[in-house]
Design a protein around this motif. Structure first.
Motif, PDB file in Angstrom:
ATOM      1  N   MET A 164       0.853  -1.286  -0.233  1.00  0.00           N
ATOM      2  CA  MET A 164      -0.084   0.082  -0.087  1.00  0.00           C
ATOM      3  C   MET A 164       0.790   1.263   0.035  1.00  0.00           C
ATOM      4  O   MET A 164       0.539   2.057  -0.607  1.00  0.00           O
ATOM      5  CB  MET A 164      -0.833   0.040   1.175  1.00  0.00           C
ATOM      6  CG  MET A 164      -2.096  -0.876   1.141  1.00  0.00           C
ATOM      7  SD  MET A 164      -3.071  -0.503  -0.252  1.00  0.00           S
ATOM      8  CE  MET A 164      -3.432  -1.916  -1.013  1.00  0.00           C
ATOM      9  N   GLY A 165       1.916   1.173   0.807  1.00  0.00           N
ATOM     10  CA  GLY A 165       2.999   2.291   0.801  1.00  0.00           C
ATOM     11  C   GLY A 165       3.605   2.607  -0.623  1.00  0.00           C
ATOM     12  O   GLY A 165       3.704   3.727  -1.132  1.00  0.00           O
ATOM     13  N   TYR A 166       3.945   1.663  -1.247  1.00  0.00           N
ATOM     14  CA  TYR A 166       4.370   1.832  -2.555  1.00  0.00           C
ATOM     15  C   TYR A 166       3.303   2.343  -3.547  1.00  0.00           C
ATOM     16  O   TYR A 166       3.584   3.356  -4.170  1.00  0.00           O
ATOM     17  CB  TYR A 166       4.892   0.412  -3.345  1.00  0.00           C
ATOM     18  CG  TYR A 166       6.032  -0.083  -2.849  1.00  0.00           C
ATOM     19  CD1 TYR A 166       7.282   0.777  -2.608  1.00  0.00           C
ATOM     20  CD2 TYR A 166       6.452  -1.439  -2.365  1.00  0.00           C
ATOM     21  CE1 TYR A 166       8.418   0.241  -2.099  1.00  0.00           C
ATOM     22  CE2 TYR A 166       7.544  -1.912  -2.290  1.00  0.00           C
ATOM     23  CZ  TYR A 166       8.638  -1.315  -1.916  1.00  0.00           C
ATOM     24  OH  TYR A 166       9.845  -1.505  -1.679  1.00  0.00           O
ATOM     25  N   GLU A 167       2.272   1.595  -3.503  1.00  0.00           N
ATOM     26  CA  GLU A 167       0.878   2.159  -4.444  1.00  0.00           C
ATOM     27  C   GLU A 167       0.675   3.477  -3.944  1.00  0.00           C
ATOM     28  O   GLU A 167       0.164   4.275  -4.929  1.00  0.00           O
ATOM     29  CB  GLU A 167      -0.192   1.316  -4.170  1.00  0.00           C
ATOM     30  CG  GLU A 167      -0.142  -0.163  -4.204  1.00  0.00           C
ATOM     31  CD  GLU A 167      -0.451  -0.135  -5.935  1.00  0.00           C
ATOM     32  OE1 GLU A 167      -1.801   0.095  -6.179  1.00  0.00           O
ATOM     33  OE2 GLU A 167      -0.182  -1.140  -6.711  1.00  0.00           O
ATOM     34  N   MET A 168       0.873   3.913  -3.020  1.00  0.00           N
ATOM     35  CA  MET A 168       0.461   5.505  -2.674  1.00  0.00           C
ATOM     36  C   MET A 168       1.497   6.212  -2.746  1.00  0.00           C
ATOM     37  O   MET A 168       1.309   7.723  -2.346  1.00  0.00           O
ATOM     38  CB  MET A 168      -0.306   5.371  -1.155  1.00  0.00           C
ATOM     39  CG  MET A 168      -1.729   4.607  -1.177  1.00  0.00           C
ATOM     40  SD  MET A 168      -2.157   4.796   0.519  1.00  0.00           S
ATOM     41  CE  MET A 168      -3.514   3.745   0.270  1.00  0.00           C
ATOM     42  N   GLY A 169       2.817   5.836  -3.055  1.00  0.00           N
ATOM     43  CA  GLY A 169       3.855   6.881  -2.868  1.00  0.00           C
ATOM     44  C   GLY A 169       4.575   7.079  -1.746  1.00  0.00           C
ATOM     45  O   GLY A 169       4.765   8.376  -1.623  1.00  0.00           O
ATOM     46  N   VAL A 170       4.036   6.356  -0.455  1.00  0.00           N
ATOM     47  CA  VAL A 170       4.631   6.906   0.756  1.00  0.00           C
ATOM     48  C   VAL A 170       6.072   6.711   0.835  1.00  0.00           C
ATOM     49  O   VAL A 170       6.743   5.428   0.397  1.00  0.00           O
ATOM     50  CB  VAL A 170       4.266   6.067   1.836  1.00  0.00           C
ATOM     51  CG1 VAL A 170       4.596   6.327   3.223  1.00  0.00           C
ATOM     52  CG2 VAL A 170       2.601   6.228   1.869  1.00  0.00           C
ATOM     53  N   SER A 171       6.900   7.629   0.778  1.00  0.00           N
ATOM     54  CA  SER A 171       8.392   7.370   1.320  1.00  0.00           C
ATOM     55  C   SER A 171       8.858   7.991   2.550  1.00  0.00           C
ATOM     56  O   SER A 171       9.911   7.634   2.933  1.00  0.00           O
ATOM     57  CB  SER A 171       9.133   8.392  -0.029  1.00  0.00           C
ATOM     58  OG  SER A 171       8.850   9.599   0.078  1.00  0.00           O
ATOM     59  N   ILE A 172       7.955   8.873   2.945  1.00  0.00           N
ATOM     60  CA  ILE A 172       8.153   9.354   4.660  1.00  0.00           C
ATOM     61  C   ILE A 172       7.069   9.713   5.119  1.00  0.00           C
ATOM     62  O   ILE A 172       6.184   9.798   4.700  1.00  0.00           O
ATOM     63  CB  ILE A 172       9.137  10.489   4.385  1.00  0.00           C
ATOM     64  CG1 ILE A 172       9.886  11.064   5.496  1.00  0.00           C
ATOM     65  CG2 ILE A 172       8.539  11.674   3.863  1.00  0.00           C
ATOM     66  CD1 ILE A 172      10.812  11.978   5.928  1.00  0.00           C
ATOM     67  N   SER A 173       7.026   9.519   6.645  1.00  0.00           N
ATOM     68  CA  SER A 173       5.689   9.727   7.171  1.00  0.00           C
ATOM     69  C   SER A 173       5.560  11.129   7.781  1.00  0.00           C
ATOM     70  O   SER A 173       6.550  11.582   8.324  1.00  0.00           O
ATOM     71  CB  SER A 173       5.738   8.916   8.594  1.00  0.00           C
ATOM     72  OG  SER A 173       4.427   9.125   9.272  1.00  0.00           O
ATOM     73  N   ARG A 174       4.624  11.750   7.616  1.00  0.00           N
ATOM     74  CA  ARG A 174       4.399  13.350   7.969  1.00  0.00           C
ATOM     75  C   ARG A 174       4.074  13.243   9.357  1.00  0.00           C
ATOM     76  O   ARG A 174       4.191  14.132  10.001  1.00  0.00           O
ATOM     77  CB  ARG A 174       3.272  13.593   7.375  1.00  0.00           C
ATOM     78  CG  ARG A 174       1.914  13.297   7.457  1.00  0.00           C
ATOM     79  CD  ARG A 174       0.784  14.039   6.730  1.00  0.00           C
ATOM     80  NE  ARG A 174       0.699  13.092   5.369  1.00  0.00           N
ATOM     81  CZ  ARG A 174      -0.349  13.296   4.648  1.00  0.00           C
ATOM     82  NH1 ARG A 174      -1.196  14.075   4.631  1.00  0.00           N
ATOM     83  NH2 ARG A 174      -0.258  12.457   3.465  1.00  0.00           N
ATOM     84  N   PHE A 175       4.122  11.934  10.074  1.00  0.00           N
ATOM     85  CA  PHE A 175       3.711  11.922  11.632  1.00  0.00           C
ATOM     86  C   PHE A 175       5.107  11.428  12.387  1.00  0.00           C
ATOM     87  O   PHE A 175       5.910  10.689  11.815  1.00  0.00           O
ATOM     88  CB  PHE A 175       2.678  10.899  12.034  1.00  0.00           C
ATOM     89  CG  PHE A 175       1.304  11.178  10.916  1.00  0.00           C
ATOM     90  CD1 PHE A 175       0.813  12.400  11.500  1.00  0.00           C
ATOM     91  CD2 PHE A 175       1.232  10.674  10.109  1.00  0.00           C
ATOM     92  CE1 PHE A 175      -0.614  12.635  10.867  1.00  0.00           C
ATOM     93  CE2 PHE A 175      -0.042  10.762   9.224  1.00  0.00           C
ATOM     94  CZ  PHE A 175      -0.765  11.900   9.689  1.00  0.00           C
TER      95      PHE A 175
END
Ligand code: SF4
Ligand code: SF4
Ligand code: FES
Length: 437
Positions: free
Chosen positions: A126-137
């Motif tokens: 899911m991280g890959y699909e949504m382009g998560v590279s860093i957490s804003r939290f």
């Protein structure tokens, strides 16, 4: 609320409703799950805790959040209804879903490169699909236990996203739960009942590991079981998997409309391969939905009545009749498959190839213990098929397109290969299909 029938003015089948997803008008059965309806119509709604066999859905992760009739709601918890208006891919919804996944990464300790589930993990995917590279939290860096006590499993609490899948689905044969939710708030963990866990078989433990969308449940000895490149998400995304599943269903529906024609024959064989073909038991009924048999001992049709898509040959050629029959099969079948060892290299009947034919006949008809006293005759009549000098494999008589080895080949394996040849269905050969001990 107006019914869709009233709205469109057209007659709608009973139980069917019309809804809109991202502006696309979609027809579905009332009460179907929204995530499934969307995916069936090529609109991907991300999900993590959703598992189609758990009903009602868990609704624990919120990764599937969409705007439904103007309000943000988890799509997996929704059943479709008439005139429903769903917005999946709006900038706001995309960002909300991404934020939820980022929160999960910040709440646990996820070091993917060193994780046994990496490449097969839905959270990572899911991280890959949504382009998560860093957490804003900010990361919590909780120091959670890795539990090595269970008999078969290792529980890595740092990776659990509390989806509850294991709590609902992992049960002993007596129906006792193996997992349960313990503690509250930020201290919540999934507890494991050691006594119940010890009752699970290795297969049940592996199923639990697969059910967990992350690397929180591991099975001893199974870590890093698949090399890089072969892992589930190395080559394709969930979206692609959904499209592939749809393509398989469409191919099956198409195939059902145009039945393929199969012919089979046993030459110098023992009928074991035919018995194996029948050994798919009830699967045979499904098979008859998509194929019809022409000349075959299975239906006792003795003559070809049409050109066939595929011919399955059991046994090699030991006499002139076998040769004629095989040549006829070559003419009448577009694809010819040698099934089993006898068809492929002669098999047991070919043991006579080491002995001159004359000696074989003498042994069988003149010197055998079953020879009737005084009847020293080797049968001969012009109507009887002529015995060949040796037993020939089929490919020495005609061109054979494919070979299915085994004595007999495994039934699942035969039909998987046939479906692949007829409809291009993908298949893999399981270990159980070629081990014979
Ligand atoms: S559970 Fe998934 S997201 Fe977490 S470390 Fe393992 S692979 Fe990465
Ligand atoms: S252990 Fe796995 S399946 Fe169970 S709640 Fe945690 S993430 Fe979900
Ligand atoms: S997938 Fe819908 S709430 Fe988890």
């Amino acid at each position: 609320m107006k019914s869709s029938k009233a709205k469109s003015g057209k007659k709608q089948p009973a139980g069917e409703v019309t809804l809109k997803i991202d502006g696309k008008e979609i027809k579905a059965k009332e009460g179907q799950n929204l995530v499934q309806v969307a995916r069936a119509n090529d609109i991907f709604i991300p999900s993590l805790c959703y598992y189609e066999h758990i009903d009602p859905p868990l609704g624990t992760c919120r990764v599937c959040i969409c705007e439904i009739d103007g309000k943000p709601s988890p799509a997996c918890m929704q059943k479709v209804k008439a005139n429903m208006e769903v917005r999946v891919n709006t900038p706001q919804m995309e960002d909300t879903r991404k934020a939820i996944v980022e929160m999960m990464f910040a709440e646990g300790n996820h070091f993917c490169p060193a994780c046994e589930k990496s490449g097969n993990c839905s959270l990572q995917h899911m991280g890959y699909e949504m382009g998560v590279s860093i957490s804003r939290f900010p990361h919590l860096f909780k120091d959670r236990l890795i539990d090595f006590h269970p008999k078969r499993m290792i529980i890595e609490h740092n990776r659990c996203v509390k989806c509850h899948r294991c709590v609902e689905e992992v049960l002993t044969k007596e129906g006792k739960k193996v997992f349960s939710i313990c503690n509250r708030g930020n201290e919540t963990v999934v507890g494991i009942d050691y006594e119940q866990e010890a009752k699970l078989t290795q297969e049940e433990a592996l199923a639990a590991m697969q059910l967990c969308p992350t690397g929180a449940i591991l099975v001893r000895g199974q870590s890093m079981a698949k090399p890089f490149g072969d892992r589930r998400f190395d080559n394709q995304s969930v979206q692609k998997e959904e499209q592939d599943k749809k393509a398989v269903v469409e191919a099956a529906v198409k195939a059902a409309k145009e039945k393929k024609v199969i012919a089979t024959i046993s030459l110098a064989g023992c009928f074991g391969c035919h018995m194996s073909m029948l050994d798919i038991d009830l699967g045979f009924i499904d098979l008859l939905e998509v194929v019809e048999f022409n000349k075959s001992p299975i239906n006792d049709i003795k003559k070809f009545t049409k050109q066939c898509d595929i011919g399955l040959i059991e046994g090699g050629c030991c006499n002139s009749e076998n040769v004629e029959t095989l040549r006829e099969f070559r003419r009448k079948c577009d694809i010819l498959v040698a099934v089993g060892e006898c068809a492929i290299w002669g098999g047991l009947p070919a043991m006579r190839n080491m002995i001159p034919l004359e000696e074989c006949l003498e042994e069988a008809y003149l010197n055998s213990i079953t020879t009737v006293a005084g009847e020293h005759i080797v049968p001969y009549h012009e109507d009887l098929p002529k015995i060949l000098d040796k037993v020939y494999p089929c490919n020495e008589i005609v061109k054979i397109d494919h070979f299915i080895p085994g004595c007999p080949p495994n039934p699942e394996h035969i039909w998987k290969a046939v479906k692949n040849l007829l409809w291009g269905d993908h298949y893999s050969i399981l270990y159980s299909e070629f081990k014979y001990d």
